[in-house]
Design a protein around this motif. Structure first.
Motif, PDB file in Angstrom:
ATOM      1  N   LEU A  25      34.224  24.701  39.072  1.00  0.00           N
ATOM      2  CA  LEU A  25      33.822  25.517  40.226  1.00  0.00           C
ATOM      3  C   LEU A  25      32.982  24.766  41.264  1.00  0.00           C
ATOM      4  O   LEU A  25      33.267  24.875  42.472  1.00  0.00           O
ATOM      5  CB  LEU A  25      33.096  26.777  39.752  1.00  0.00           C
ATOM      6  CG  LEU A  25      32.675  27.777  40.838  1.00  0.00           C
ATOM      7  CD1 LEU A  25      33.850  28.156  41.734  1.00  0.00           C
ATOM      8  CD2 LEU A  25      32.061  29.032  40.206  1.00  0.00           C
ATOM      9  N   PRO A  26      31.959  24.000  40.886  1.00  0.00           N
ATOM     10  CA  PRO A  26      31.137  23.341  41.920  1.00  0.00           C
ATOM     11  C   PRO A  26      31.912  22.526  42.943  1.00  0.00           C
ATOM     12  O   PRO A  26      31.638  22.637  44.153  1.00  0.00           O
ATOM     13  CB  PRO A  26      30.171  22.481  41.093  1.00  0.00           C
ATOM     14  CG  PRO A  26      29.994  23.258  39.826  1.00  0.00           C
ATOM     15  CD  PRO A  26      31.372  23.817  39.542  1.00  0.00           C
ATOM     16  N   PRO A  27      32.928  21.741  42.555  1.00  0.00           N
ATOM     17  CA  PRO A  27      33.648  20.976  43.584  1.00  0.00           C
ATOM     18  C   PRO A  27      34.437  21.843  44.562  1.00  0.00           C
ATOM     19  O   PRO A  27      34.771  21.385  45.664  1.00  0.00           O
ATOM     20  CB  PRO A  27      34.612  20.101  42.763  1.00  0.00           C
ATOM     21  CG  PRO A  27      34.046  20.068  41.388  1.00  0.00           C
ATOM     22  CD  PRO A  27      33.386  21.393  41.200  1.00  0.00           C
ATOM     23  N   ALA A  28      34.739  23.085  44.163  1.00  0.00           N
ATOM     24  CA  ALA A  28      35.527  23.971  45.023  1.00  0.00           C
ATOM     25  C   ALA A  28      34.672  24.715  46.043  1.00  0.00           C
ATOM     26  O   ALA A  28      35.201  25.235  47.034  1.00  0.00           O
ATOM     27  CB  ALA A  28      36.291  24.982  44.162  1.00  0.00           C
ATOM     28  N   ALA A  48      29.647  35.001  33.614  1.00  0.00           N
ATOM     29  CA  ALA A  48      28.263  34.534  33.641  1.00  0.00           C
ATOM     30  C   ALA A  48      28.201  33.030  33.874  1.00  0.00           C
ATOM     31  O   ALA A  48      27.370  32.534  34.642  1.00  0.00           O
ATOM     32  CB  ALA A  48      27.557  34.909  32.341  1.00  0.00           C
ATOM     33  N   ALA A  49      29.094  32.293  33.229  1.00  0.00           N
ATOM     34  CA  ALA A  49      29.121  30.844  33.420  1.00  0.00           C
ATOM     35  C   ALA A  49      29.536  30.489  34.845  1.00  0.00           C
ATOM     36  O   ALA A  49      29.040  29.510  35.416  1.00  0.00           O
ATOM     37  CB  ALA A  49      30.076  30.200  32.412  1.00  0.00           C
ATOM     38  N   MET A  50      30.426  31.262  35.441  1.00  0.00           N
ATOM     39  CA  MET A  50      30.823  31.014  36.828  1.00  0.00           C
ATOM     40  C   MET A  50      29.661  31.311  37.781  1.00  0.00           C
ATOM     41  O   MET A  50      29.423  30.557  38.736  1.00  0.00           O
ATOM     42  CB  MET A  50      32.046  31.861  37.188  1.00  0.00           C
ATOM     43  CG  MET A  50      33.308  31.457  36.445  1.00  0.00           C
ATOM     44  SD  MET A  50      34.764  32.480  36.856  1.00  0.00           S
ATOM     45  CE  MET A  50      35.319  31.687  38.383  1.00  0.00           C
ATOM     46  N   ALA A  51      28.934  32.389  37.510  1.00  0.00           N
ATOM     47  CA  ALA A  51      27.767  32.705  38.347  1.00  0.00           C
ATOM     48  C   ALA A  51      26.719  31.600  38.252  1.00  0.00           C
ATOM     49  O   ALA A  51      26.138  31.180  39.263  1.00  0.00           O
ATOM     50  CB  ALA A  51      27.176  34.048  37.916  1.00  0.00           C
ATOM     51  N   ALA A  52      26.488  31.109  37.041  1.00  0.00           N
ATOM     52  CA  ALA A  52      25.527  30.021  36.861  1.00  0.00           C
ATOM     53  C   ALA A  52      25.980  28.759  37.587  1.00  0.00           C
ATOM     54  O   ALA A  52      25.159  28.014  38.139  1.00  0.00           O
ATOM     55  CB  ALA A  52      25.341  29.739  35.373  1.00  0.00           C
ATOM     56  N   ALA A  53      27.286  28.521  37.611  1.00  0.00           N
ATOM     57  CA  ALA A  53      27.823  27.342  38.305  1.00  0.00           C
ATOM     58  C   ALA A  53      27.603  27.438  39.807  1.00  0.00           C
ATOM     59  O   ALA A  53      27.320  26.430  40.468  1.00  0.00           O
ATOM     60  CB  ALA A  53      29.309  27.186  37.993  1.00  0.00           C
TER      61      ALA A  53
END
Length: 423
Positions: A25-28, A48-53
């Motif tokens: 997710l961060p590079p996008a 939750a992991a996507m929100a944290a990212a």
């Protein structure tokens, strides 16, 4: 066999790691958040992991992440709510209402950042009209036991929801809607991933009715009336409320299989990332292919590894009391079908697991099987045929000490299947 198990497990872990939100997710994301108010909504087993990212890149954000019980991770300021999966509960319903309210609070200069992953359909449960949560849960149970594909199930879910089928993005209009998705469905179609809350719905109420008719699933009057009333049709591609939406896939089954293929120490052949069908029958077919490779009757030559993904189904027969038997588990069902075909053919090993760490109704990712599984099952006093009749693959592989337990992986790119054939 221990070294073979370790190799297959390493490939499984490589596949999972290739789809972790903190990696993909961060590079996008844009390096800085958009101007105006930004609300982050994340739904699914990876929510939750996507929100944290996102907060790794943008810092503390306003928003809500809805995920499965036990799948939460710490975030800086985005609230994490856990709810039931695969059958929805009140916690999911309450969170869905709050998510709708957040979307509706946005204006023309604002942005809804929507993060979706597998499991969102069950978690994000806000039934339309007079449909009750119990009625929707009962219908979900029936669909899961019927053998319906994920595409068919989501066609029904979209038409019973006040959030799915583009309705979340419509609620956020006129705000901009940016969607990032981790796909867990064959074909990676945006409207099927989590039942497409932020994208137009190409299916109709008639399609949803046809699914219920195909599997002879009865529905209460509240559901049949919603499916018959054009007022409750989902937003389509020409709906102006969806004009400011953008959708991007950041992880798919094909990507995770390619990562595992690249890490394989043997010739590795990808058979497809969208394989569907009754799990044990697919297992039998793949077992027959493995035998053919071993016997030199295939275009593939041993030693090699055969990789595949997708989402098979398990049709559970009803008991006399109307309930269903077994716990399902499409990966253990696949392996039981395969084990019967490769029995006694020395040098064939397999692993099948769900990349979210949950196979069917058990907190077990999947299992190993090999050419000795049938005989070892017999010596435990629980023959393969008995386990298959009871749809109890999890019980069988627990006895054989061949289960794979990962715990929540915080991602979900569908099933991973690897068959290793020695020369």
């Amino acid at each position: 066999m221990t070294d073979t198990k370790a190799l297959l497990r390493s490939m499984f872990e490589t596949a999972i790691n290739a789809a972790r939100p903190g990696i993909v997710l961060p590079p996008a994301l844009p390096p800085r958040p958009p101007t105006g108010r930004v609300v982050v909504i994340a739904v699914g087993k990876a929510a939750a992991a996507m929100a944290a990212a996102v907060e790794m890149v943008w810092g503390p954000c306003e928003g809500l992440a809805l995920t499965r019980y036990g799948h939460g991770v710490p975030t800086q300021s985005i609230e994490v709510v856990e709810a039931a999966h695969p059958v929805p509960d009140k916690a999911g319903q309450d969170a869905a209402r709050r998510i709708l309210a957040l979307a509706e609070s946005l204006g023309a200069g604002d942005t809804l950042l929507f993060l979706i992953s597998g499991g969102a359909s069950a978690l994000l449960s806000a039934p339309l009209s007079t449909i009750t949560l119990d009625e929707k849960a009962a219908l979900t149970h029936a669909l899961l036991a019927s053998g319906a594909t994920i595409t068919e199930m989501n066609s029904v879910r979209r038409h019973l929801s006040s959030v799915k089928g583009g309705r979340l993005a419509a609620a956020g209009h006129p705000a901009r809607c940016l969607s990032f998705a981790i796909s867990d469905v064959p074909g990676d179609r945006p409207e099927v991933i989590g039942s497409g809350p932020s994208v137009p719905d190409p299916t109709t109420q008639a399609d949803a009715r046809a699914v219920l008719a195909k599997y002879d699933i009865p529905a209460p009057p509240s559901i049949t009336s919603v499916l018959a009333d054009p007022f409750f049709e989902t937003p389509k591609h020409d709906d102006p409320r969806l004009a400011r939406g953008q959708f991007k896939l950041i992880a798919t089954p094909q990507m995770m299989l390619a990562a595992a293929q690249a890490a394989a120490p043997l010739p590795c052949h990808l058979l497809g990332d969208a394989i569907e069908g009754e799990a044990r029958e697919v297992g039998r077919a793949f077992g027959g292919l493995a035998r053919a490779v071993k016997e030199g009757k295939s275009a593939f030559m041993a030693p090699c590894i055969l990789l595949s993904g997708g989402e098979t189904t398990v049709t559970l027969p009803p008991k006399a009391d109307g309930k269903t038997v077994g716990r399902g588990g499409r990966n253990v069902e696949f392996l039981m079908g395969l084990a019967g075909e490769i029995a006694g053919v020395e040098g064939i090993f397999a692993l099948a697991g769900d990349t979210d760490g949950i196979d069917g109704a058990a907190d077990v990712a999947g299992a190993y099987a090999d050419w000795t599984t049938l005989e070892r099952a017999r010596t435990t006093g629980y023959p393969l045929g008995a386990a298959m009749a009871a749809y109890d693959g999890h019980g069988l592989f627990e006895r054989l000490d061949d289960r794979i337990v990962t715990g929540p992986t915080h991602t979900n790119v569908n099933d991973f299947r690897a068959i290793l054939i020695q020369s």
